[in-house]
Scaffold this active site. Structure first.
Site, PDB file in Angstrom:
ATOM      1  N   LYS A 264      50.435  55.279  53.621  1.00  0.00           N
ATOM      2  CA  LYS A 264      49.458  55.324  52.533  1.00  0.00           C
ATOM      3  C   LYS A 264      49.392  56.714  51.903  1.00  0.00           C
ATOM      4  CE  LYS A 264      44.407  55.486  52.065  1.00  0.00           C
ATOM      5  NZ  LYS A 264      44.155  54.599  50.925  1.00  0.00           N
TER       6      LYS A 264
ATOM      7  N   ILE B  20      29.876  46.360  40.232  1.00  0.00           N
ATOM      8  CA  ILE B  20      29.880  45.564  41.458  1.00  0.00           C
ATOM      9  C   ILE B  20      29.274  46.317  42.637  1.00  0.00           C
ATOM     10  CG2 ILE B  20      31.347  44.238  43.033  1.00  0.00           C
ATOM     11  CD1 ILE B  20      31.011  43.143  40.161  1.00  0.00           C
TER      12      ILE B  20
ATOM     13  N   SER C  18      30.269  49.929  44.246  1.00  0.00           N
ATOM     14  CA  SER C  18      30.722  51.246  44.703  1.00  0.00           C
ATOM     15  C   SER C  18      31.250  52.084  43.543  1.00  0.00           C
ATOM     16  CB  SER C  18      31.814  51.097  45.765  1.00  0.00           C
ATOM     17  OG  SER C  18      32.934  50.408  45.244  1.00  0.00           O
TER      18      SER C  18
ATOM     19  N   TRP D  51      36.305  39.737  57.727  1.00  0.00           N
ATOM     20  CA  TRP D  51      36.937  41.050  57.633  1.00  0.00           C
ATOM     21  C   TRP D  51      36.720  41.895  58.884  1.00  0.00           C
ATOM     22  CZ3 TRP D  51      36.020  42.813  51.869  1.00  0.00           C
ATOM     23  CH2 TRP D  51      36.804  42.000  51.035  1.00  0.00           C
TER      24      TRP D  51
ATOM     25  N   ASP E 277      27.354  40.514  49.011  1.00  0.00           N
ATOM     26  CA  ASP E 277      28.734  40.223  48.614  1.00  0.00           C
ATOM     27  C   ASP E 277      29.416  39.266  49.585  1.00  0.00           C
ATOM     28  OD1 ASP E 277      28.567  41.859  46.436  1.00  0.00           O
ATOM     29  OD2 ASP E 277      29.492  43.588  47.397  1.00  0.00           O
TER      30      ASP E 277
ATOM     31  N   GLU F  22      35.880  38.317  40.510  1.00  0.00           N
ATOM     32  CA  GLU F  22      37.052  39.082  40.080  1.00  0.00           C
ATOM     33  C   GLU F  22      38.019  38.147  39.371  1.00  0.00           C
ATOM     34  OE1 GLU F  22      40.682  41.637  42.154  1.00  0.00           O
ATOM     35  OE2 GLU F  22      39.049  40.837  43.369  1.00  0.00           O
TER      36      GLU F  22
ATOM     37  N   HIS G  16      41.786  47.508  39.854  1.00  0.00           N
ATOM     38  CA  HIS G  16      42.866  47.890  40.763  1.00  0.00           C
ATOM     39  C   HIS G  16      43.934  48.724  40.060  1.00  0.00           C
ATOM     40  CE1 HIS G  16      41.146  45.286  43.767  1.00  0.00           C
ATOM     41  NE2 HIS G  16      41.181  44.281  42.934  1.00  0.00           N
TER      42      HIS G  16
END
Length: 742
Positions: free
Chosen positions: A21, A420, A422, A550, A588, A654, A683
């Protein structure tokens, strides 16, 4: 006696400390050269290959490693390039632009990989000219050979690849037939280079509608047989049960089956004689999707059963290990829980223990793992009692009555705007949080920083002209991990990262015990933000279904029980926010769709449980309190009625990368609750134009009542840069202001 072999379907790309990453994002930020990126990733790929070799795997996958996504790699391999990106050299920069978009073109759609939290880039067939154009798979196979690694190439199969694609005028069958000569060319190049077999991933063959394309599947693999390559192919299925009798009739050399997530059906089919013994069975016996150590003794029993019905047996994980963290080595966990865990590296160790026991009668490692598992199992993590019946599971009044009270209280304009949740997690934000966690700064210093950041972004939102604001979530590293850190029953690791999409990594918490709310989680930051503005500030929570999906879930209780435990905890926080004067609370559920079982026979119960858990978490508030929720894009047609049944006052979805496809899902349902369909793609670093946002609004209003419609970005803005966010939101608000004048 049959010799047991071991193999793997795929290994995590991220690296132990997310080296993958960091290198890719450094390249995007122009901090390192392409040569430096290539060297870093080559070193990491080498490390992955040699690590698997250390655990004596008889065959190691190549082709699982990628610069972004293995489905996108396959698209470039076959020149399936989105029309807007055609005409360029097929290289890594093109790959990144397709995945992320650029200043001129939007990115390709991003969709969940089956029912996992991994996302793939959707191939686009509009005006493409398929051909073998970039055989990186061959290059990586030869590289593995240069390391003296006994590797097998991995490629997504033609049925799965085409089924996951979109666009183009050809039928599904025509697209598959177009690709067959190209697959043949790739297979031949790999076989000529020395591949003993090729792993062909066809997980689509475990889904409900797989029987409807059995004819084209047979035609495809018959084609490979006539080409003389079929016996070198191993079809791998995972995530569910397969139609074994059909698969066994295909002229391939081996079949891979999931013996963990199949609900026992694959073993029943084996025992019924549905497996062709002339083929090699690749048995997925080690869970590739969860982090719990295997009951090694039970795995031996399963192997013994399989040996009675096979001539050649290879044991492997149930799926690619992409879905679990790399290693426990760097973790400092409480022994009581740590002994029950197994990440990717430890799962290879489990395979090696079984291989040693069964082939060499060497029980040392097996006995050690068995004793460790038994110590973990002898502990009790079921300690709490719950009163589920006393909590409301429906709102006091219907939506039509609630919305009148909410609008009177909130006084929102036509086409209200919001985000949304953040905002950008800058380097400074991450540094302060890390310094605080490592006790390099005081609680007071950290709290002061958070308040300053919240205040700064409240002013930014007011200056831009948004209608419903958020505090920005600067105290949160992840929307699930944050709650895992604060709720009882969760364990949070230091290095338990997994890839979600592209360079986006998440660190799922581990649910090991009973879940309980013990103190307010988000109230202080939200109340402070509300004190700075007259506009409503949303409380921001993650819903029970998403927290469960998650997280790495416990396996000693039914999912529904754990999910409802989480729902009760979130309900406590919802009520705490309401009591503190917060008028809008968002819970959410971006992962609701991804958890949908692959087989439709399980859909009704899953959705019933999900809806009940959400309502358990949100229904106790007063009518004038507005409940929002958010979901990520996927195929919503199957769950559109369940979305309505959530009874959220407003849902944001989304949608921008779907290029209008999602709106079709609303044609057959009179959706009479508030809704915001994301009008631009967060994104991508690309700033949308006013015209694009206006078009998205107009398209949405063709299906949705204007009085119910909200305007918002696709998703949270955590991963974007501050200037990108300001510019994009300014365009959004200006587009809405113009629309209000019409």
């Amino acid at each position: 006696m049959t010799t047991i072999k071991t193999s793997n379907l795929g290994f995590p790309r991220l690296g132990r400390t997310r080296e993958w990453k960091k290198a890719i994002e450094s390249y995007w930020a122009k901090k390192i050269s392409k040569e430096e990126l290539d060297q870093t990733l080559t070193d990491l790929h080498k490390e992955n290959l040699l690590l698997q070799k250390y655990y004596h795997l008889d065959s190691i996958p190549v082709g699982d490693f990628s610069l972004y996504d293995h489905i996108l790699d396959t698209s470039l391999l076959f020149n399936i390039i989105p029309e807007r990106f055609q005409g360029r050299t097929i290289d890594d920069d093109l790959l990144f632009d397709i995945a992320r978009g650029n200043k001129d073109h939007v990115a390709s759609a991003l969709i969940k990989w089956f029912n996992t939290n991994y996302h793939y880039i959707v191939p686009e067939w509009d005006n493409v000219e398929p051909k073998v154009s970039r055989n990186v798979l061959l290059d990586r196979f030869k590289y593995a050979q240069s390391l003296n690694v006994n590797a097998h190439p991995v490629i997504v199969g033609p049925i799965t690849f085409v089924k996951l694609s979109k666009g183009g005028h050809q039928t599904f069958e025509e697209k598959v037939k177009t690709l067959l000569p190209l697959y043949k060319e790739v297979f031949e190049s790999l076989i000529d280079a020395g591949a003993e077999y090729i792993q062909v991933d066809e997980p689509i063959l475990v889904t409900d509608d797989s029987e409807s394309y059995e004819n084209i599947t047979r035609e495809a693999y018959d084609y490979f047989e006539k080409a003389g390559v079929a016996k070198k192919l191993v079809i791998q299925t995972y995530f569910e049960r397969a139609h074994l009798k059909f698969l066994s009739s295909l002229p391939v050399g081996g079949l891979g089956l999931d013996f963990v997530h199949d609900n026992g059906y694959n073993l029943k089919q084996i025992e019924a004689g549905d497996f062709d013994k002339s083929k090699t069975l690749y048995a997925g016996i080690i869970d590739g999707r969860n982090v719990w150590a295997s009951d090694i003794e039970a795995k031996k029993v399963l192997i013994d059963k399989l040996l009675a019905h096979t001539n050649e047996l290879v044991i492997q994980p149930s799926s690619s290990l992409l879905h679990v963290p790399v290693s426990l080595d760097d973790e400092t966990l409480d022994t009581s829980v740590g002994e029950g865990l197994s990440f990717a590296t430890e799962k290879l160790d489990e395979l090696d223990a079984l291989r040693r026991l069964l082939n060499q009668n060497d029980s040392v490692k097996y006995d050690k793992l068995k004793a460790r598992y038994e110590r973990f199992q002898n502990q009790s993590f079921k300690n709490l009692d719950y009163d589920f019946e006393s909590v409301r599971t429906s709102r006091q009044s219907p939506f039509a009555q609630r919305i009148e009270q909410q609008q009177k209280r909130l006084n929102l304009p036509d086409l209200p705007t919001t985000t949304i949740g953040s905002f950008p997690q800058s380097r400074e934000v991450r540094k302060y949080r890390a310094d605080w966690k490592n006790k390099r700064i005081t609680d007071e210093a950290y709290e002061t920083f958070l308040k300053n950041e919240i205040a700064r972004w409240i002013k930014i939102q007011e200056d831009i002209g948004l209608d419903v604001l958020v505090h920005g979530e600067f105290e949160r590293n992840d929307m699930v991990e944050f709650f895992g850190e604060k709720l009882q029953g969760f364990l949070v690791t230091k290095f338990g990262w997994v890839q979600s999409y592209g360079s986006r990594a998440v660190k799922p918490p581990i649910i090991y015990g009973d879940v309980k709310w013990t103190a307010p989680l988000t109230v202080d930051e939200t109340v402070y933000a509300q004190s700075l503005t007259d506009k409503p500030v949303k409380g921001m929570l993650t819903g029970p279904v998403t927290i469960l999906n998650w997280s790495f879930e416990r396996v000693d209780l039914p999912r529904k029980v754990v999910q409802d435990q989480i729902a009760l905890a979130i309900n406590e926080e919802v009520l705490a926010l309401e009591a503190a004067g917060i008028k809008v609370i968002q819970v959410d559920e971006p992962a609701l769709r991804e958890g949908l079982p692959l087989r439709s026979e399980y859909h009704e119960q899953y959705l019933k449980d999900a809806v009940l858990s959400f309502k358990l978490a949100t229904s106790s508030v007063r009518d004038e309190t507005q409940i929002h929720t958010h979901m990520c894009y996927s195929q919503f047609g199957q769950i559109i009625h369940a979305i309505h049944d959530l009874d959220a006052d407003v849902i944001s979805i989304e949608t921008s990368r779907s290029h209008g496809d999602l709106i079709k899902d609303f044609e057959d349902i009179n959706y009479d609750l508030g809704i915001g369909l994301g009008v631009y793609d967060i994104h991508s670093p690309r700033i949308p134009t006013k015209e694009e946002i206006t078009t998205a609004i107009n398209r949405s209003l063709q299906q949705i009542d204007r009085s119910l419609f909200w305007v918002n970005p696709d998703c949270g803005l955590k991963t974007r840069k501050e200037e990108e966010v300001k510019d994009a939101l300014t365009v959004l608000v200006n587009a809405v202001k113009a629309k209000r004048q019409e």
